[in-house]
Design a protein around this motif. Structure first.
Motif, PDB file in Angstrom:
ATOM      1  N   ILE A  31      57.952  25.361  35.508  1.00 51.25           N
ATOM      2  CA  ILE A  31      57.213  26.616  35.715  1.00 51.25           C
ATOM      3  C   ILE A  31      57.173  27.425  34.425  1.00 51.25           C
ATOM      4  N   LYS A  32      55.966  27.763  33.979  1.00 53.26           N
ATOM      5  CA  LYS A  32      55.778  28.592  32.789  1.00 53.26           C
ATOM      6  C   LYS A  32      55.674  30.069  33.152  1.00 53.26           C
ATOM      7  N   LEU A  33      55.019  30.347  34.287  1.00 56.98           N
ATOM      8  CA  LEU A  33      54.718  31.735  34.623  1.00 56.98           C
ATOM      9  C   LEU A  33      54.552  31.903  36.124  1.00 56.98           C
ATOM     10  N   VAL A  34      55.052  33.014  36.646  1.00 53.17           N
ATOM     11  CA  VAL A  34      54.841  33.406  38.040  1.00 53.17           C
ATOM     12  C   VAL A  34      53.976  34.662  38.020  1.00 53.17           C
ATOM     13  N   GLU A  35      52.888  34.652  38.774  1.00 54.32           N
ATOM     14  CA  GLU A  35      51.952  35.770  38.744  1.00 54.32           C
ATOM     15  C   GLU A  35      51.774  36.378  40.126  1.00 54.32           C
ATOM     16  N   PHE A  36      51.233  37.591  40.138  1.00 49.46           N
ATOM     17  CA  PHE A  36      50.848  38.231  41.388  1.00 49.46           C
ATOM     18  C   PHE A  36      49.331  38.179  41.483  1.00 49.46           C
ATOM     19  N   PRO A  37      48.781  37.984  42.686  1.00 44.78           N
ATOM     20  CA  PRO A  37      47.322  37.938  42.818  1.00 44.78           C
ATOM     21  C   PRO A  37      46.661  39.185  42.217  1.00 44.78           C
ATOM     22  N   GLY A  38      45.477  38.982  41.671  1.00 47.53           N
ATOM     23  CA  GLY A  38      44.802  40.065  40.968  1.00 47.53           C
ATOM     24  C   GLY A  38      44.467  41.268  41.815  1.00 47.53           C
ATOM     25  N   TYR A  39      44.177  41.031  43.093  1.00 51.77           N
ATOM     26  CA  TYR A  39      43.790  42.161  43.953  1.00 51.77           C
ATOM     27  C   TYR A  39      44.229  41.901  45.389  1.00 51.77           C
ATOM     28  N   LEU A  40      44.802  42.931  46.005  1.00 58.17           N
ATOM     29  CA  LEU A  40      45.150  42.892  47.424  1.00 58.17           C
ATOM     30  C   LEU A  40      44.554  44.108  48.113  1.00 58.17           C
ATOM     31  N   THR A  41      44.077  43.907  49.333  1.00 59.41           N
ATOM     32  CA  THR A  41      43.619  45.046  50.116  1.00 59.41           C
ATOM     33  C   THR A  41      44.832  45.856  50.563  1.00 59.41           C
ATOM     34  N   GLU A  42      44.563  47.030  51.095  1.00 60.17           N
ATOM     35  CA  GLU A  42      45.649  47.877  51.573  1.00 60.17           C
ATOM     36  C   GLU A  42      46.452  47.176  52.663  1.00 60.17           C
ATOM     37  N   LYS A  43      45.759  46.466  53.555  1.00 64.07           N
ATOM     38  CA  LYS A  43      46.458  45.752  54.625  1.00 64.07           C
ATOM     39  C   LYS A  43      47.286  44.612  54.070  1.00 64.07           C
ATOM     40  N   GLU A  44      46.772  43.913  53.062  1.00 63.03           N
ATOM     41  CA  GLU A  44      47.522  42.818  52.459  1.00 63.03           C
ATOM     42  C   GLU A  44      48.771  43.325  51.743  1.00 63.03           C
ATOM     43  N   VAL A  45      48.679  44.505  51.151  1.00 69.02           N
ATOM     44  CA  VAL A  45      49.852  45.120  50.509  1.00 69.02           C
ATOM     45  C   VAL A  45      50.915  45.432  51.559  1.00 69.02           C
ATOM     46  N   LEU A  46      50.496  45.972  52.693  1.00 68.21           N
ATOM     47  CA  LEU A  46      51.439  46.288  53.766  1.00 68.21           C
ATOM     48  C   LEU A  46      52.104  45.017  54.296  1.00 68.21           C
ATOM     49  N   MET A  47      51.319  43.961  54.460  1.00 67.78           N
ATOM     50  CA  MET A  47      51.880  42.688  54.919  1.00 67.78           C
ATOM     51  C   MET A  47      52.864  42.126  53.895  1.00 67.78           C
ATOM     52  N   THR A  48      52.556  42.305  52.623  1.00 66.55           N
ATOM     53  CA  THR A  48      53.438  41.811  51.569  1.00 66.55           C
ATOM     54  C   THR A  48      54.765  42.554  51.572  1.00 66.55           C
ATOM     55  N   LYS A  49      54.718  43.857  51.752  1.00 62.24           N
ATOM     56  CA  LYS A  49      55.951  44.651  51.817  1.00 62.24           C
ATOM     57  C   LYS A  49      56.803  44.227  53.015  1.00 62.24           C
ATOM     58  N   HIS A  50      56.145  43.940  54.125  1.00 62.22           N
ATOM     59  CA  HIS A  50      56.861  43.448  55.306  1.00 62.22           C
ATOM     60  C   HIS A  50      57.469  42.074  55.018  1.00 62.22           C
ATOM     61  N   ALA A  51      56.711  41.227  54.333  1.00 58.90           N
ATOM     62  CA  ALA A  51      57.190  39.881  54.003  1.00 58.90           C
ATOM     63  C   ALA A  51      58.425  39.936  53.116  1.00 58.90           C
ATOM     64  N   VAL A  52      58.465  40.886  52.196  1.00 59.92           N
ATOM     65  CA  VAL A  52      59.621  41.041  51.311  1.00 59.92           C
ATOM     66  C   VAL A  52      60.897  41.228  52.124  1.00 59.92           C
ATOM     67  N   GLU A  53      60.831  42.073  53.143  1.00 58.23           N
ATOM     68  CA  GLU A  53      62.007  42.338  53.977  1.00 58.23           C
ATOM     69  C   GLU A  53      62.410  41.116  54.782  1.00 58.23           C
ATOM     70  N   LYS A  54      61.425  40.377  55.279  1.00 59.45           N
ATOM     71  CA  LYS A  54      61.720  39.161  56.043  1.00 59.45           C
ATOM     72  C   LYS A  54      62.350  38.091  55.149  1.00 59.45           C
ATOM     73  N   VAL A  55      61.776  37.906  53.975  1.00 57.51           N
ATOM     74  CA  VAL A  55      62.286  36.903  53.043  1.00 57.51           C
ATOM     75  C   VAL A  55      63.702  37.248  52.600  1.00 57.51           C
ATOM     76  N   LYS A  56      63.947  38.526  52.358  1.00 52.94           N
ATOM     77  CA  LYS A  56      65.272  38.977  51.917  1.00 52.94           C
ATOM     78  C   LYS A  56      66.352  38.544  52.910  1.00 52.94           C
ATOM     79  N   VAL A  57      66.086  38.698  54.195  1.00 49.89           N
ATOM     80  CA  VAL A  57      67.042  38.308  55.236  1.00 49.89           C
ATOM     81  C   VAL A  57      67.251  36.794  55.236  1.00 49.89           C
ATOM     82  N   ASP A  58      66.156  36.041  55.137  1.00 52.39           N
ATOM     83  CA  ASP A  58      66.242  34.578  55.159  1.00 52.39           C
ATOM     84  C   ASP A  58      66.987  34.037  53.943  1.00 52.39           C
ATOM     85  N   VAL A  59      66.748  34.647  52.799  1.00 55.22           N
ATOM     86  CA  VAL A  59      67.436  34.234  51.573  1.00 55.22           C
ATOM     87  C   VAL A  59      68.944  34.449  51.715  1.00 55.22           C
TER      88      VAL A  59
END
Length: 335
Positions: free
Chosen positions: A295-323
């Motif tokens: 892996i050379k680089l990890v990127e974030f998608p160029g654009y997210l809608t407001e709903k996609e941002v909210l889903m991403t923030k929720h995903a962060v919390e879910k992933v944190k628990v699983d990790v």
């Protein structure tokens, strides 16, 4: 010469994946390992005419580590679909209790016998099994953050197909392959479908929400359709093959490729990752650039809608628990 090894090659994902990789001309040697039936799978596949060397390995007993050593030695890529499939009513937490031990023991052997290999983890729950792999490799002193991947490609395949379905097949999945992706984790609502400009095709929230839910819980759809007698094996094998085939271009031909995978982001070079991700989790599925070194680089998608941002923030919390579950399994303590 490129050697690929599949650990769990006789299972529901392992067999179709073995078939697909048998047909891949970029692989010179295919090594198949499982606790049962692998010699038969190898014999069957060996009747398919290709110049590839293929061999199956089965341990003599539970204490036999010599056989897996031979299977792994010299491997450039190790793919791990080993574990039990999900059954009706079984959560990914239930899966974790069984598959965590399997992954830990296999990764231990990988770390000892082919520490420089690219490691592709399919065994669920990926949000936890990847941290298990990382921590076990760290204990052995051979962890390379550039070479450990959790395969989330099935989420992308589902998004491409289901979005095409939603658009009444007016757009081909080939076009969507380059324009949509999933980020986050690899279970339920930790999966965040990012559909870019295709959002304009959804005139009501109901059809959009239906698409998102179907991508996030597509695995349940397959388990139910198979009436409890199987899970998403053929589609997962196809997804893993797509990832590995792309990875082979980087390894064998030194091409720079783009993919998406669940990786340990805090030990890699990143570009434009939001603070709300890096602050709360060390792992996330994101677009990555890979070359012959990993892996050379990890990127974030160029654009997210407001709903996609909210889903991403929720995903962060879910992933944190699983990790944390994965980390605790190896160390027996909290992050």
């Amino acid at each position: 010469m490129v050697k690929a090894t599949i650990l769990g090659a006789a299972g529901g994902i392992g067999q179709p994946l073995s078939l697909l990789l048998r047909l891949n001309k970029k692989i010179d040697e295919l090594s198949l390992y499982d606790i049962v039936n692998t010699v038969g799978v190898s014999a069957d596949l060996s009747h398919i005419p290709t110049p590839q060397l293929i061999k199956g390995y089965v341990p003599k007993d539970k204490s036999d580590n010599e056989t897996i050593k031979i299977a792994l030695q010299g491997s450039d890529i190790v793919i791990i679909p080993a574990g039990i499939p999900r059954k009706p009513g079984m959560t990914r937490d239930d899966l974790f209790k069984i598959n965590a031990g399997i992954v830990k023991s296999l990764i231990h052997q990988v770390g000892i016998n082919c520490p420089n290999a690219f490691i592709c983890i399919i065994s669920n729950p990926v949000n936890s099994t990847v941290p298990i792999a990382v921590e076990e490799l760290k204990k052995l002193g051979v962890y390379n953050p550039k070479k450990v991947f959790g395969i989330t490609t099935l989420d992308n395949l589902r998004l491409e197909q289901f979005l095409s379905d939603s658009l009444n097949n007016k757009v081909s999945t080939t076009d969507l392959y380059n324009d949509v992706l999933t980020i986050g984790g690899h279970s339920g609502d930790s999966i965040v479908p990012v559909i870019n400009s295709w959002n304009k095709n959804f005139n009501d929230n109901e059809s959009y929400d239906k698409l998102i839910n179907r991508v996030q819980f597509g695995g349940d759809e397959v388990v139910k359709a198979k009436d409890g007698k199987g899970s998403a094996t053929l589609s997962m094998a196809t997804a893993a093959y797509r990832f590995v085939d792309n990875l082979l271009d980087a390894i064998k031909f030194n091409k720079i490729i783009k993919e998406v995978a669940f990786v340990k982001i805090d030990e890699l070079e990143t570009f434009k990752l939001p603070f709300f991700i890096t602050k709360h989790t060390q792992y996330f599925s994101l677009p990555i650039t890979i070359d012959q070194e990993g892996i050379k680089l990890v990127e974030f998608p160029g654009y997210l809608t407001e709903k996609e941002v909210l889903m991403t923030k929720h995903a962060v919390e879910k992933v944190k628990v699983d990790v944390s579950k994965g980390f605790n399994f190896v160390h027996g303590s909290k992050l």
